[in-house]
Design a protein around this motif. Structure first.
Motif, PDB file in Angstrom:
ATOM      1  N   SER A  16       0.833  -1.200   0.000  1.00 39.67           N
ATOM      2  CA  SER A  16       0.000   0.000   0.000  1.00 39.67           C
ATOM      3  C   SER A  16       0.869   1.251   0.000  1.00 39.67           C
ATOM      4  CB  SER A  16      -0.909   0.016   1.235  1.00 39.67           C
ATOM      5  OG  SER A  16      -0.132   0.110   2.416  1.00 39.67           O
ATOM      6  N   MET A  17       0.211   2.377  -0.275  1.00 33.58           N
ATOM      7  CA  MET A  17       0.751   3.705  -0.002  1.00 33.58           C
ATOM      8  C   MET A  17      -0.192   4.306   1.041  1.00 33.58           C
ATOM      9  SD  MET A  17       1.817   5.122  -3.779  1.00 33.58           S
ATOM     10  CE  MET A  17       2.673   6.564  -3.113  1.00 33.58           C
ATOM     11  N   PRO A  18       0.064   4.053   2.318  1.00 31.49           N
ATOM     12  CA  PRO A  18      -0.917   4.400   3.356  1.00 31.49           C
ATOM     13  C   PRO A  18      -1.234   5.888   3.446  1.00 31.49           C
ATOM     14  CG  PRO A  18       1.167   3.670   4.323  1.00 31.49           C
ATOM     15  CD  PRO A  18       1.240   3.360   2.867  1.00 31.49           C
ATOM     16  N   ASP A  19      -0.275   6.744   3.141  1.00 38.57           N
ATOM     17  CA  ASP A  19      -0.533   8.181   3.228  1.00 38.57           C
ATOM     18  C   ASP A  19      -1.585   8.635   2.224  1.00 38.57           C
ATOM     19  OD1 ASP A  19       1.330   8.298   5.212  1.00 38.57           O
ATOM     20  OD2 ASP A  19       2.907   9.204   3.984  1.00 38.57           O
ATOM     21  N   TYR A  20      -1.743   7.859   1.134  1.00 39.39           N
ATOM     22  CA  TYR A  20      -2.691   8.212   0.080  1.00 39.39           C
ATOM     23  C   TYR A  20      -3.845   7.215  -0.011  1.00 39.39           C
ATOM     24  CZ  TYR A  20       1.291  11.090  -1.233  1.00 39.39           C
ATOM     25  OH  TYR A  20       2.339  11.969  -1.217  1.00 39.39           O
ATOM     26  N   ASP A  21      -3.847   6.206   0.886  1.00 40.53           N
ATOM     27  CA  ASP A  21      -4.904   5.185   0.898  1.00 40.53           C
ATOM     28  C   ASP A  21      -4.983   4.475  -0.458  1.00 40.53           C
ATOM     29  OD1 ASP A  21      -6.766   3.742   2.344  1.00 40.53           O
ATOM     30  OD2 ASP A  21      -8.440   5.012   1.744  1.00 40.53           O
ATOM     31  N   ILE A  22      -3.824   4.040  -0.944  1.00 41.77           N
ATOM     32  CA  ILE A  22      -3.727   3.420  -2.265  1.00 41.77           C
ATOM     33  C   ILE A  22      -3.238   1.981  -2.117  1.00 41.77           C
ATOM     34  CG2 ILE A  22      -2.413   3.440  -4.431  1.00 41.77           C
ATOM     35  CD1 ILE A  22      -2.466   6.471  -4.307  1.00 41.77           C
ATOM     36  N   PRO A  23      -3.967   1.004  -2.662  1.00 41.08           N
ATOM     37  CA  PRO A  23      -3.488  -0.375  -2.623  1.00 41.08           C
ATOM     38  C   PRO A  23      -2.488  -0.661  -3.746  1.00 41.08           C
ATOM     39  CG  PRO A  23      -5.628  -0.316  -3.673  1.00 41.08           C
ATOM     40  CD  PRO A  23      -5.308   1.098  -3.270  1.00 41.08           C
ATOM     41  N   ILE A  24      -1.530  -1.537  -3.471  1.00 39.47           N
ATOM     42  CA  ILE A  24      -0.603  -2.048  -4.474  1.00 39.47           C
ATOM     43  C   ILE A  24      -1.034  -3.485  -4.780  1.00 39.47           C
ATOM     44  CG2 ILE A  24       1.800  -2.496  -5.058  1.00 39.47           C
ATOM     45  CD1 ILE A  24       1.054   0.485  -4.475  1.00 39.47           C
ATOM     46  N   VAL A  25      -1.291  -3.784  -6.045  1.00 35.76           N
ATOM     47  CA  VAL A  25      -1.990  -5.029  -6.372  1.00 35.76           C
ATOM     48  C   VAL A  25      -1.296  -5.817  -7.478  1.00 35.76           C
ATOM     49  CG1 VAL A  25      -4.152  -3.922  -5.703  1.00 35.76           C
ATOM     50  CG2 VAL A  25      -3.530  -4.003  -8.114  1.00 35.76           C
ATOM     51  N   CYS A  26      -1.614  -7.113  -7.513  1.00 37.59           N
ATOM     52  CA  CYS A  26      -1.198  -8.026  -8.586  1.00 37.59           C
ATOM     53  C   CYS A  26      -2.402  -8.893  -8.939  1.00 37.59           C
ATOM     54  CB  CYS A  26      -0.054  -8.943  -8.145  1.00 37.59           C
ATOM     55  SG  CYS A  26       1.382  -8.133  -7.469  1.00 37.59           S
ATOM     56  N   TYR A  27      -2.284  -9.605 -10.041  1.00 36.89           N
ATOM     57  CA  TYR A  27      -3.373 -10.453 -10.513  1.00 36.89           C
ATOM     58  C   TYR A  27      -2.797 -11.793 -10.978  1.00 36.89           C
ATOM     59  CZ  TYR A  27      -4.944  -5.608 -11.188  1.00 36.89           C
ATOM     60  OH  TYR A  27      -5.213  -4.267 -11.016  1.00 36.89           O
ATOM     61  N   LEU A  28      -3.570 -12.845 -10.818  1.00 34.58           N
ATOM     62  CA  LEU A  28      -3.201 -14.163 -11.323  1.00 34.58           C
ATOM     63  C   LEU A  28      -4.329 -14.681 -12.194  1.00 34.58           C
ATOM     64  CD1 LEU A  28      -1.273 -16.716 -11.216  1.00 34.58           C
ATOM     65  CD2 LEU A  28      -2.828 -17.549  -9.432  1.00 34.58           C
ATOM     66  N   VAL A  29      -3.981 -15.101 -13.402  1.00 35.76           N
ATOM     67  CA  VAL A  29      -4.937 -15.724 -14.318  1.00 35.76           C
ATOM     68  C   VAL A  29      -4.572 -17.200 -14.440  1.00 35.76           C
ATOM     69  CG1 VAL A  29      -5.778 -15.798 -16.703  1.00 35.76           C
ATOM     70  CG2 VAL A  29      -5.282 -13.592 -15.613  1.00 35.76           C
ATOM     71  N   GLN A  30      -5.560 -18.057 -14.295  1.00 37.75           N
ATOM     72  CA  GLN A  30      -5.367 -19.492 -14.528  1.00 37.75           C
ATOM     73  C   GLN A  30      -6.182 -19.913 -15.740  1.00 37.75           C
ATOM     74  OE1 GLN A  30      -6.246 -21.208 -10.599  1.00 37.75           O
ATOM     75  NE2 GLN A  30      -4.033 -21.461 -10.304  1.00 37.75           N
ATOM     76  N   THR A  31      -5.626 -20.825 -16.528  1.00 35.13           N
ATOM     77  CA  THR A  31      -6.252 -21.241 -17.777  1.00 35.13           C
ATOM     78  C   THR A  31      -6.757 -22.675 -17.684  1.00 35.13           C
ATOM     79  OG1 THR A  31      -4.196 -22.093 -18.726  1.00 35.13           O
ATOM     80  CG2 THR A  31      -4.653 -19.738 -19.034  1.00 35.13           C
ATOM     81  N   LEU A  43       5.625  -4.820  -5.118  1.00 36.02           N
ATOM     82  CA  LEU A  43       6.795  -4.133  -4.580  1.00 36.02           C
ATOM     83  C   LEU A  43       7.974  -5.085  -4.379  1.00 36.02           C
ATOM     84  CD1 LEU A  43       4.840  -2.103  -1.919  1.00 36.02           C
ATOM     85  CD2 LEU A  43       6.126  -1.076  -3.807  1.00 36.02           C
ATOM     86  N   PRO A  44       9.207  -4.553  -4.396  1.00 40.96           N
ATOM     87  CA  PRO A  44      10.364  -5.396  -4.087  1.00 40.96           C
ATOM     88  C   PRO A  44      10.356  -5.837  -2.629  1.00 40.96           C
ATOM     89  CG  PRO A  44      11.030  -3.107  -4.329  1.00 40.96           C
ATOM     90  CD  PRO A  44       9.594  -3.175  -4.728  1.00 40.96           C
ATOM     91  N   GLN A  45      11.055  -6.933  -2.376  1.00 39.52           N
ATOM     92  CA  GLN A  45      11.107  -7.486  -1.022  1.00 39.52           C
ATOM     93  C   GLN A  45      11.690  -6.485  -0.032  1.00 39.52           C
ATOM     94  OE1 GLN A  45      13.094 -11.254  -1.168  1.00 39.52           O
ATOM     95  NE2 GLN A  45      11.813 -12.145   0.428  1.00 39.52           N
ATOM     96  N   HIS A  46      12.715  -5.763  -0.468  1.00 44.49           N
ATOM     97  CA  HIS A  46      13.355  -4.752   0.377  1.00 44.49           C
ATOM     98  C   HIS A  46      13.241  -3.413  -0.336  1.00 44.49           C
ATOM     99  CE1 HIS A  46      14.838  -8.028   2.801  1.00 44.49           C
ATOM    100  NE2 HIS A  46      15.357  -8.588   1.721  1.00 44.49           N
ATOM    101  N   THR A  51      11.843   5.268  -1.088  1.00 49.20           N
ATOM    102  CA  THR A  51      10.456   4.902  -1.383  1.00 49.20           C
ATOM    103  C   THR A  51       9.669   4.800  -0.078  1.00 49.20           C
ATOM    104  OG1 THR A  51      11.121   2.564  -1.415  1.00 49.20           O
ATOM    105  CG2 THR A  51      10.973   3.696  -3.535  1.00 49.20           C
ATOM    106  N   ALA A  52       9.804   5.794   0.773  1.00 50.09           N
ATOM    107  CA  ALA A  52       9.190   5.751   2.106  1.00 50.09           C
ATOM    108  C   ALA A  52       7.673   5.754   2.057  1.00 50.09           C
ATOM    109  CB  ALA A  52       9.685   6.939   2.922  1.00 50.09           C
ATOM    110  N   ASP A  53       7.084   6.198   0.928  1.00 44.56           N
ATOM    111  CA  ASP A  53       5.630   6.238   0.834  1.00 44.56           C
ATOM    112  C   ASP A  53       5.017   4.841   0.755  1.00 44.56           C
ATOM    113  OD1 ASP A  53       5.563   8.972   0.919  1.00 44.56           O
ATOM    114  OD2 ASP A  53       5.432   9.234  -1.246  1.00 44.56           O
TER     115      ASP A  53
END
Length: 233
Positions: A16-31, A43-46, A51-53
């Protein structure tokens, strides 16, 4: 490949970017033939110090484990673009091919915006599938070129067996308020640069009778959506 169609769609919030109430998302499609197609990796692991936001949550690898998948199970990573909140775990998937717009990959090679994450997105040439413009990746999964946020950004149109067409706008239209022919001031963060992509997606939504539009960073909408381990089919 001709018998392969989209079967289900999973949504994951990985940060997330909590200061802006924004989710960081991914998607998975299965066939229907058992392929696992990841759209973005979050986001990267570290996180770098500048990138404090951003805040990490349960990352994409942890999320996939909840439905019994490990990184080698991912066949394809569709990279919508190489920003830090979309390509941060690209290197985690040893068997994946990476599908990205050629224009974006070539721009990233010399664009300082994407340099901090180069160890993730700069995959061996033999594992890259560079596409040019709108592309049908497989029946029921279309890549839609929507430059504006960045050169060569791509959105994704899916055709699910029960729901029907579903559009993932990603960062072409990150918030629902901007999904209108004449978006209100501030509702489209990239301003006029994003208008061609917006109008293209609006036209596709009407033409394809899209049943669900999922915006890239809309917290209010995200709270109403099924998230992994739930899915859309």
């Amino acid at each position: 490949m001709n018998d392969t169609t989209v079967q289900r769609l999973y949504l994951m919030q990985v940060g997330s970017m909590p200061d802006y109430d924004i989710p960081i998302v991914c998607y998975l499609v299965q066939t229907t033939d058992g392929r696992n197609i990841l759209i973005d990796t979050g986001l990267p692991q570290h996180l770098p110090e500048d990138t404090a936001d951003f805040r990490n949550g349960q990352d994409v690898v942890q999320q996939l484990a909840r439905i019994g998948l490990t990184p080698p199970d991912i066949d394809t990573v569709i990279s919508t673009h190489y920003d830090i909140d979309h390509a941060g775990r690209h290197a985690a998937f040893p068997n994946a091919r990476y599908v990205v717009q050629r224009a974006h990959h070539e721009d990233a090679a010399t664009n300082p915006r994407f340099a901090p994450l180069r160890d993730q997105w700069d995959q061996p040439t033999g594992r890259l599938d560079l596409v040019d413009g709108d592309t049908t990746l497989l029946p029921g999964l279309d890549l839609i070129e929507t430059s504006g946020h960045v050169t060569g950004h791509q959105s994704v149109l899916l055709h699910l067996p029960q729901i029907g067409p579903v559009l993932l706008t990603v960062d072409a239209v990150p918030f629902a308020a901007g999904f209108t022919p004449d978006p209100p001031q501030g509702s489209l963060p990239d301003g006029d640069r994003a208008l061609p992509g917006l109008h293209k997606l609006l036209a596709i939504t009407g033409r394809e009778q899209v049943q669900l539009v999922i915006f890239g960073h809309d917290q209010a909408q995200w709270a109403t959506l099924k998230q992994l381990p739930g899915h859309y089919s």
